[in-house]
Structures are given as structure tokens and as C-alpha cells.
Design a protein around this motif. Structure first.
Motif, short mmCIF file in Angstrom:
data_model
loop_
_atom_site.label_atom_id
_atom_site.label_comp_id
_atom_site.label_asym_id
_atom_site.label_seq_id
_atom_site.Cartn_x
_atom_site.Cartn_y
_atom_site.Cartn_z
N THR A 308 0.84 -1.20 0.00
CA THR A 308 0.00 0.00 0.00
C THR A 308 0.87 1.25 0.00
O THR A 308 0.58 2.24 -0.69
CB THR A 308 -0.94 0.00 1.22
OG1 THR A 308 -1.58 -1.27 1.28
CG2 THR A 308 -2.00 1.07 1.10
N VAL A 383 -8.52 -0.31 3.22
CA VAL A 383 -7.80 -1.42 2.58
C VAL A 383 -7.25 -2.38 3.62
O VAL A 383 -6.95 -1.98 4.74
CB VAL A 383 -6.63 -0.90 1.73
CG1 VAL A 383 -5.62 -0.14 2.55
CG2 VAL A 383 -5.93 -2.06 1.00
N THR A 409 -11.31 -0.76 -0.96
CA THR A 409 -10.49 -1.23 -2.07
C THR A 409 -9.92 -2.61 -1.78
O THR A 409 -9.15 -2.79 -0.84
CB THR A 409 -9.30 -0.27 -2.30
OG1 THR A 409 -8.49 -0.23 -1.12
CG2 THR A 409 -9.78 1.14 -2.62
N TRP A 410 -10.30 -3.59 -2.58
CA TRP A 410 -9.72 -4.92 -2.42
C TRP A 410 -8.57 -5.10 -3.41
O TRP A 410 -8.73 -4.87 -4.61
CB TRP A 410 -10.76 -6.03 -2.67
CG TRP A 410 -10.08 -7.38 -2.59
CD1 TRP A 410 -9.83 -8.10 -1.46
CD2 TRP A 410 -9.53 -8.14 -3.67
NE1 TRP A 410 -9.15 -9.25 -1.76
CE2 TRP A 410 -8.95 -9.31 -3.11
CE3 TRP A 410 -9.45 -7.95 -5.05
CZ2 TRP A 410 -8.32 -10.28 -3.88
CZ3 TRP A 410 -8.81 -8.91 -5.83
CH2 TRP A 410 -8.25 -10.07 -5.24
N TRP A 411 -7.45 -5.53 -2.88
CA TRP A 411 -6.30 -5.87 -3.72
C TRP A 411 -5.27 -6.57 -2.87
O TRP A 411 -5.54 -6.88 -1.70
CB TRP A 411 -5.73 -4.63 -4.42
CG TRP A 411 -5.26 -3.51 -3.55
CD1 TRP A 411 -6.00 -2.77 -2.68
CD2 TRP A 411 -3.92 -3.00 -3.46
NE1 TRP A 411 -5.21 -1.83 -2.06
CE2 TRP A 411 -3.94 -1.95 -2.52
CE3 TRP A 411 -2.71 -3.30 -4.10
CZ2 TRP A 411 -2.80 -1.21 -2.19
CZ3 TRP A 411 -1.59 -2.56 -3.78
CH2 TRP A 411 -1.63 -1.53 -2.83
N GLN A 412 -4.10 -6.85 -3.41
CA GLN A 412 -3.09 -7.64 -2.72
C GLN A 412 -1.70 -7.20 -3.16
O GLN A 412 -1.55 -6.57 -4.21
CB GLN A 412 -3.21 -9.12 -3.12
CG GLN A 412 -4.59 -9.68 -3.06
CD GLN A 412 -4.63 -11.12 -3.49
OE1 GLN A 412 -4.47 -11.42 -4.67
NE2 GLN A 412 -4.82 -12.02 -2.55
N GLU A 414 0.32 -8.92 -4.56
CA GLU A 414 0.53 -9.51 -5.88
C GLU A 414 -0.18 -8.76 -7.00
O GLU A 414 0.20 -8.90 -8.17
CB GLU A 414 0.02 -10.95 -5.89
CG GLU A 414 0.82 -11.91 -5.03
CD GLU A 414 0.38 -11.92 -3.57
OE1 GLU A 414 -0.40 -11.02 -3.16
OE2 GLU A 414 0.79 -12.83 -2.84
N ILE A 513 -15.97 -9.44 -0.12
CA ILE A 513 -14.85 -10.32 0.23
C ILE A 513 -15.17 -10.96 1.58
O ILE A 513 -15.51 -10.27 2.54
CB ILE A 513 -13.52 -9.54 0.35
CG1 ILE A 513 -13.34 -8.55 -0.81
CG2 ILE A 513 -12.34 -10.46 0.53
CD1 ILE A 513 -13.27 -9.15 -2.18
N ASN A 522 -4.87 -12.60 8.82
CA ASN A 522 -4.82 -11.17 8.54
C ASN A 522 -4.88 -10.38 9.86
O ASN A 522 -5.94 -10.14 10.41
CB ASN A 522 -5.99 -10.80 7.62
CG ASN A 522 -5.86 -9.39 7.07
OD1 ASN A 522 -5.28 -8.52 7.72
ND2 ASN A 522 -6.41 -9.16 5.90
N GLY A 525 -4.64 -6.05 9.11
CA GLY A 525 -4.39 -5.80 7.70
C GLY A 525 -3.03 -6.29 7.23
O GLY A 525 -2.64 -6.09 6.09
C1 WT7 Z 1 -5.06 -9.55 1.52
C2 WT7 Z 1 -3.87 -8.98 0.83
C3 WT7 Z 1 -3.50 -4.70 -0.56
C4 WT7 Z 1 -2.94 -3.94 0.48
C5 WT7 Z 1 -3.04 -4.40 1.87
C6 WT7 Z 1 -2.83 -5.85 2.17
C7 WT7 Z 1 -7.07 -8.74 2.36
C8 WT7 Z 1 -7.13 -6.48 1.24
C9 WT7 Z 1 -9.24 -5.96 1.42
C10 WT7 Z 1 -10.55 -5.41 1.42
C11 WT7 Z 1 -11.31 -7.38 2.44
C12 WT7 Z 1 -9.06 -7.24 1.98
C13 WT7 Z 1 -7.35 -9.93 1.48
C14 WT7 Z 1 -6.15 -9.97 0.56
N1 WT7 Z 1 -7.72 -7.53 1.86
N2 WT7 Z 1 -8.03 -5.53 0.98
N3 WT7 Z 1 -10.82 -4.20 0.93
N4 WT7 Z 1 -11.55 -6.17 1.93
N5 WT7 Z 1 -10.09 -7.94 2.49
O1 WT7 Z 1 -2.00 -6.49 1.26
O2 WT7 Z 1 -0.68 -8.06 2.67
O3 WT7 Z 1 -0.98 -8.44 0.21
O4 WT7 Z 1 -2.88 -8.76 1.79
O5 WT7 Z 1 -5.66 -8.57 2.35
O6 WT7 Z 1 -7.42 -11.08 2.27
O7 WT7 Z 1 -5.90 -11.24 0.02
P1 WT7 Z 1 -1.56 -7.96 1.46
#
Ligand code: WT7
Length: 646
Positions: A308, A383, A409-412, A414, A513, A522, A525
Motif C-alpha cells: 500500500t 484497505v 479497495t480490495w487488492w493484494q 501480488e 470479500i 490477517n 491488515g
Molecule cells: C489480503 C492482501 C493490498 C494492500 C493491503 C494488504 C485482504 C485487502 C481488502 C478489502 C477485504 C481485503 C485480502 C487480501 N484484503 N483488501 N478491501 N476487503 N479484504 O495487502 O498483505 O498483500 O494482503 O488482504 O485477504 O488477500 P496484502
């Protein structure tokens, strides 16, 4: 509240880049009709190419997808040089220190400092294109300069979050085989200095041969050890460098950075991102999801050590030519009004944070936002984890005064940038739903064999087409890359990108999600691999067996819950002992809230630990699963007792 929609603010929608659902559908249809054309158009419009690309997408070596083949560019050009003509005097980075010190760095100053930094890396440390540089940095502008300086000369940065321990840092330095480590003496947190350099010293003890030098930025001037011939003082050297350093013409597919993240198995994975695809999507999502315009001041509260921070403190905002806020401290110091005071003082227009932070700020100061002038705020973002309805409501009503869109915002790590999110001027928002895939992103909720899930049924969240900012590889482990992301779900004989998350789609097509379906926990976050924690605990001499699960937590979302079987009875305070071990080997973020000693673990006859049962017990739920297939069903009662008594 769940059924209720919150429509975009009409005033905001009028000037938004995507101002209606019709406009959203139009973009999405454009992508569906001509996928490559859709991306080519944006790549032509947004990127300052040094040499044009010859092909949009190469799928011949799937899942090693390649984008914008043969194109040449430089990310530091994209983030700095091209803004200099008309935005040279605009603030690029607005830094606020823990103690309230403020520094505004204009785009021209940023250019000078990044060029000097790039020259320093090149001339004094012989850092070349493709070399890896590890950054172990606090939240100070020099961290951003270092990232951009690496990008300028084509070095690959790998940032390690400052909360990771020396052991974790060592492992990442070795895996990336880094030539140089950039760090700081320390920084300030909650009014007090803390140190980072000693962690680097410890990480470099023993068998690390790759590291030639350590470059140290002095932030708090605390007393640290300097190793002769290895450690160099940035502040003494930087002024001697020229502020002109020509940007390397990088290939679209050259790696821009590595960022280690946890998976469900094994050691952390070095997620490898590309140059062109990554920066294109970082910029596009800044424009679409946050809709930054004109003199907007954008604040993302993440640490640069996470994705992020990479995408939405540095690369996204700067490529979009906006003002990005960088904050050294914590939002609860000196009091729970700090974040809101900063929003007022700097007239923040977009504020982006994690649900866990919202819950803390809500709990510690629910009326604090009303004491400040938050009228500049237009868009609020979240996020990292699902946001719960009470936190959403407070964020919307008290922080956003009912006026601001909330983009969940959902993302990862990756995905490089946002994947599923409302568009603030277009999407009618349902609280706690990430709503729809962004234009160009093909998301589906499906079963393992590729069949779509029915409305209302939880399934696997997959991305069915490659996208420009996607992970390119796991550093040094192409096999694991294929297995981890393209090994589980197939559609029409083609492996699909599986996120590891579950999701559900409702009658109106909204995607919600539901959380990880693998063994990733998690915590606030942050992604923690249960296997990684187990590996550390297993090493302990007292421990015979261990299982780690996540448990719902009021503030953190999830907390770490550890079951251990001891080799023999102990007088020792095992809770303290195990947590010390975790803090040393991974960092304080890996500490468990619960550590329970049990007589045995629930296992199938083939020896597989049934984590599902352990999760239910940790939650205090009644066991509904069939336990008759366990090797020893009586163990379940014993574990329940042990948890009750702990
Ligand atoms: C995982 C990714 C992307 C930046 C922060 C974390 C969870 C992320 C959301 C959301 C529900 C979410 C998922 C994902 N996640 N955003 N908006 N609602 N779950 O990055 O460490 O790569 O983790 O965070 O489970 O797979 P990350």
C-alpha cells in the motif's frame, strides 16, 4: 444497514473522471470488447515512453505474462521529470514528522534529491541495473528518494518493513542477494527516538556475503555503531553528488521491485513487480479510485514497507503528479485527534487507511473528528481487510460527514494496485462491499473446476485475465509462483489467478470479500502465514507440536492463536517464551494473543492437522464438523477444556 445504498455525492460526481455507472459500464465494455486495445490506449495516453512497445500482451509463456513488449521507459521519469515543466513548484511530498515538524518537498526539489541519490548509488556504491538494494527505512522522505533513485538507475529495491526483526531482515537480504542496504539510524515514534541501524547490524552478522555496504541516513542522530569500510553516512556524502543523472531506459518487463509477503506455506515470497504495467496501473487507479485532481492533497497512512505504501504513497500519487503526504508517527499520538488535525492542517482531500486504524480511532476518540475542520475531505478509503459495519458507519458519518464516498479497495501485494473497488463518482456503495471490479479487471467468484458460483454462494475469488500490474514471478522460484497462484483453479483447461480469498456476489452483482480461504492470517491488515509462525515455534526445544490459527479480534480483525504440545511439562512461562521467540524471528507483529498448551492436536489418520476444528475452538464455537474421522476424537474435548482454562 446492509441493504442500503449510498449514492455518490452529485457535486463530486459532476467533476469526477468516472461520473456515473453508465460511464463505468462503458469502460468495462470497452475492455471486454477489445482487451488489448483497452490497455494499449491507456499505455499510450499515460506513459512517457522512451521507446514504443511493439506488442501489448504476450501470453505465449503463461502464466509468465508479459506486457508492452520492447517498450522502454523509466519510472522516475514518469513520477518526476515529466511534471517539472508545469508542476516544478508544486509540493510532491508533504512530510510530517512524529513531533510535528513539517517539510514540503516540491517536484523540482524531489528531482534534485533523487538525481543526487541515484548518482551516489551509481558512483560510490557501483550499484548497477538489475542489482538488488534492500531498504530498511523509517517513514521519512529519504525512503521515497531511495526508491526513486533505484528506479532511476534500474536497480531493484526490496523494502523490508521496519517492524520486522533482524532475523526476518537477514532472510530477505539473503534471498534477494542484495548488494547494498539503505537504512537510517532510527526515527521518532510517540515523541521518542527509536533505532533501526542496530537491527541491520545484527542481520548482517555471520554469513551474509552479498552485502558490500550499508548506507545510513541520519534522522535522529542517536548513538549508533559504525562499521569501518562497510557503513557510510548519507548525510556526509549526498551534497557532493551532481543533481543530474540520466534515467536508464528500462524495459517494460524489467523488475521494478521485490516485496516479500507471506503465503500459506514455506518462507516469505519475493513478489516481483514489473516496470511498465505496474506504473501504468498505479497511476490509473490513483485517477479512477481516488480521483485526484488539481491541488488535491492525498494521504495514505500505510508504511512504505507494505505494498500500500509503495503504490499509494510513492508511485501512484507521484506518477499522477499529486501531493502525497508522508507521516512518520502514529495517528494516536499525542492523542486520538492527530490524524484529524493533520487532515485539517494540510487540507487533505483523500484519506486512505485500514479498518483496524479506523476501529482504534473510533474507540479512542469517537468525537475527535468533530473538533477539526475536515471540510476538504472528498474521498475516504479503506484497505487490508473487510470493514465491519460499525466502523464503516462511523467513518462515513463522523469522519466523512456523510458527504464523502468510501472506497473499500480490495487488492493484494501480488496485484500491484486496486482490483475491486467503488468509483467515488459512480458507484452506489453498499457498506462493507468492495462492490465491482475496476474497468479492465476481470474478477469472478468460482469453484475449483471453474464453474461460476451461484448468487449468494461463497466461492474462490479469481482474476480470469492477466492484467498489467500483476505479479510477474516469485524471486528465484518460478515453480512456486506457478503453484501458489495458478495451481488451484482451472477454467477451460487454463490455469487462473487465484487470490486466496473467498468472496460472494449478490443479486446486483456486488462483490463482498469474505476473507482468506487458505492458512493466511490477517492481523491488522498484515498478512501472516500460519506455516511461517509454526516453523519458528517448532524450532523450540520445549515444543513437540504446534498449530497456528487466526481468531476474530475486535480491533485487529484477526489475532494469532497458537496451540502447542510440549515435549514434557514445563515450569517456564511458555506464553512469554514463545512470544519472545516470535518477536526475535519475525517481529512484534507475529506475537500471539493466545498461546494454549494442549495434550494433542486434532489430526486425520493420515496425520494432517485439522485447523478448521482449531479455528472453531479458538472462536469459542461449538464443533459441528464430523470428528469421527480423527485419529483420536477425544482430543477435541481436551482442547476445549484447555482453552476454557487458559
Ligand atoms: C489480503 C492482501 C493490498 C494492500 C493491503 C494488504 C485482504 C485487502 C481488502 C478489502 C477485504 C481485503 C485480502 C487480501 N484484503 N483488501 N478491501 N476487503 N479484504 O495487502 O498483505 O498483500 O494482503 O488482504 O485477504 O488477500 P496484502
Amino acid at each position: 444497514m446492509n441493504k442500503q445504498f449510498f449514492n455518490p455525492n452529485p457535486e463530486f460526481a459532476k467533476n469526477a473522471r468516472v461520473g456515473s455507472m453508465e460511464a463505468y459500464h462503458e469502460l468495462m465494455n470497452e475492455a471486454k470488447k477489445d482487451y488489448e486495445g483497452f490497455w494499449a490506449k491507456r499505455a499510450d495516453e499515460k506513459i512517457d515512453w522512451l521507446a514504443p512497445y511493439s506488442k501489448v500482451l504476450d501470453e505465449s509463456d503463461a502464466p509468465f505474462y508479459k506486457w508492452f513488449i520492447d517498450g522502454k521507459l523509466n519510472v522516475s521519469n514518469q513520477c518526476i521529470d515529466r511534471h517539472l515543466a508545469d508542476k516544478g513548484d508544486k509540493t510532491a511530498i508533504l512530510f510530517e514528522g512524529d513531533r510535528g515538524d513539517v517539510e514540503k518537498i516540491t517536484y523540482s526539489q524531489l528531482s534534485q534529491r533523487v538525481n543526487k541519490f541515484a548518482n551516489l548509488l551509481k558512483n560510490r556504491f557501483r550499484v548497477k541495473r538489475g542489482d538488488r538494494v534492500v531498504l530498511y527505512m523509517p517513514m521519512i522522505p529519504e525512503a521515497a528518494y531511495a526508491m526513486l533513485a533505484c528506479a532511476r538507475i534500474g536497480a531493484i529495491h526490496s523494502i523490508v518493513f521496519g517492524g520486522f526483526s533482524s532475523e526476518a531482515l537477514k532472510e530477505r537480504i539473503k534471498d534477494a542477494s542484495a548488494k547494498l542496504v539503505i537504512t537510517a539510524d532510527g526515527a521518532y515514534r510517540k515523541g521518542k527516538p527509536y533505532l533501526l541501524k542496530p537491527v541491520v547490524d545484527k542481520a548482517l552478522e555471520g554469513d551474509i556475503e552479498c552485502v558490500e555496504a550499508v548506507l545510513v541516513v541520519q534522522r535522529n542522530h542517536e548513538d549508533i555503531t559504525w562499521v569501518d569500510g562497510r557503513d557510510y553516512n548519507y548525510c556526509d556524502m549526498i551534497d557532493d553528488e551532481s543533481d543530474i543523472c540520466e534515467a536508464e531506459a528500462m524495459d517494460s518487463e524489467d523488475p521494478l521491485f521485490l516485496l516479500y509477503t507471506s503465503g500459506s506455506t514455506g518462507k516469505p515470497k519475493g513478489v516481483q513487480h514489473s516496470t511498465a504495467g505496474y506504473i501504468l496501473w498505479a497511476q490509473m487507479t490513483m485517477e479512477w479510485v481516488f480521483d485526484v485532481q488539481g491541488d488535491d492533497v492525498f494521504w495514505c497512512t500505510a508504511d512504505i514497507g507494505w505494498i500500500t505504501g509503495h503504490t499509494y504513497i510513492v508511485y501512484g500519487p507521484l506518477s499522477a503528479g499529486t501531493t502525497t503526504v508522508m507521516f512518520e508517527g502514529v495517528p494516536t499520538y499525542p492523542d486520538a485527534g492527530r490524524a484529524w488535525k493533520m487532515c485539517q492542517d494540510h487540507k487533505i482531500t483523500q484519506f486512505y487507511t485500514a479498518p483496524t486504524a479506523i476501529r482504534v480511532l473510533h474507540k479512542m476518540g469517537k468525537d475527535e473528528p468533530t473538533k477539526y475542520d475536515l471540510s476538504a475531505l472528498k474521498v475516504l478509503g479503506t484497505v487490508g481487510e473487510p470493514i465491519d459495519p460499525p466502523a464503516w458507519k462511523w467513518y462515513h458519518e463522523v469522519v466523512g460527514q456523510g458527504r464523502c464516498a468510501i472506497v473499500d479497495t480490495w487488492w493484494q501485494t501480488e496485484t500491484g494496485g486496486h482490483m475491486i473497488s467503488p468509483l467515488p463518482g459512480a458507484t452506489p456503495i453498499k457498506p462493507a462491499s468492495a462492490t465491482f471490479a475496476l474497468p479492465g479487471i476481470m474478477a469472478e467468484v468460482i469453484e475449483e473446476d471453474g464453474t461460476p458460483k451461484k448468487i449468494g454462494e461463497t466461492g474462490l475469488l479469481c482474476i480470469t485475465k492477466p492484467w498489467p500490474s500483476m505479479i510477474r514471478n516469485i524471486w528465484g522460484d518460478a515453480k512456486r509462483f506457478k503453484k501458489a497462484y495458478f495451481g488451484d483453479v482451472e477454467k477451460d483447461g487454463k490455469p487462473l489467478y487465484f487470490s486466496g480469498d473467498g468472496a460472494v456476489i449478490d443479486e446486483q452483482g456486488y462483490i463482498t470479500i469474505t476473507g482468506r480461504v487458505d492458512d493466511v492470517i490477517n492481523v491488522s491488515g498484515h498478512r501472516m502465514g500460519s506455516a511461517e509462525i509454526e516453523a519458528v515455534v517448532k524450532e523450540d526445544d520445549y515444543v513437540a507440536e504446534v498449530a497456528v490459527v487466526g481468531r476474530p479480534h475486535e480491533i485487529k480483525g484477526e489475532s494469532i492463536f497458537i496451540y502447542i504440545v510440549l515435549k514434557q511439562e514445563q515450569e517456564k512461562d511458555m506464553v512469554k517464551h514463545i512470544n519472545n521467540l516470535l518477536s526475535q524471528n519475525i517481529g512484534n507483529i507475529a506475537k500471539a494473543d493466545d498461546i494454549v498448551i494442549v495434550a494433542g492436536l486434532p489430526k486425520t489418520r493420515s496425520g494432517k492437522i485439522m485447523r478448521r476444528i482449531l479455528r472453531s475452538i479458538a472462536k469459542g464455537e461449538a464443533i459441528t464438523q464430523d470428528i469421527s474421522t480423527l485419529e483420536d476424537p477425544s482430543v477435541v474435548k481436551q482442547i476445549e477444556e484447555a482453552v476454557k482454562n487458559s
